[in-house]
Design a protein around this motif. Sequence first.
Motif, PDB file in Angstrom:
ATOM      1  N   THR A   5       0.840  -1.205   0.000  1.00  0.00           N
ATOM      2  CA  THR A   5       0.000   0.000   0.000  1.00  0.00           C
ATOM      3  C   THR A   5       0.873   1.253   0.000  1.00  0.00           C
ATOM      4  N   GLN A   6       0.282   2.330  -0.490  1.00  0.00           N
ATOM      5  CA  GLN A   6       0.970   3.623  -0.486  1.00  0.00           C
ATOM      6  C   GLN A   6       1.373   4.000   0.939  1.00  0.00           C
ATOM      7  N   GLU A   7       0.489   3.737   1.906  1.00  0.00           N
ATOM      8  CA  GLU A   7       0.770   4.081   3.300  1.00  0.00           C
ATOM      9  C   GLU A   7       2.017   3.364   3.818  1.00  0.00           C
ATOM     10  N   PRO A 139      -3.439   1.943  -3.570  1.00  0.00           N
ATOM     11  CA  PRO A 139      -3.985   2.843  -2.552  1.00  0.00           C
ATOM     12  C   PRO A 139      -4.380   2.072  -1.290  1.00  0.00           C
ATOM     13  N   ALA A 140      -4.943   0.887  -1.458  1.00  0.00           N
ATOM     14  CA  ALA A 140      -5.351   0.019  -0.349  1.00  0.00           C
ATOM     15  C   ALA A 140      -5.516  -1.377  -0.914  1.00  0.00           C
TER      16      ALA A 140
END
Length: 143
Positions: A5-7, A139-140
Amino acid sequence: MLTITQELHDKIVAHARQDHPDEACGVIAGPAGSDRPERFIPMLNAARSPTFYEFDSGDLLRLYREMDDRDEEPVVIYHSHTATEAYPSRTDISYANEPGAHYVLVSTAECANGEGPFSFRSFRIVDGAVSEEEVRIVPAYQG
């Protein structure tokens, strides 16, 4: 291929920048058998070195016990290179003992601990053989 994920990607990069000029290191655990990195676990570089990283043996033992209790495994093992490219060194290769893990390297050689260009690459390291793999940032996770 590593799907992340980006996070989580951003957390790895932030940790690498924060610890510069020393190498940063950590693990992202995920459900056993899933190949899905989910739980970000920044670790202390016990070597506190700009050219080498080492997990504290006590911290590592606690982490593996915790992952075992949660039915997790190390999906990503990451560290940074502060003065060289994001490619496993001979030492990195010799210490790579999780054949199922993605070994992520971030180079902060150009950006140090500020904004600017960095390199983010992922490798499989099995029996001393290194192969780079594609990184897909999402993104997720779906589903």
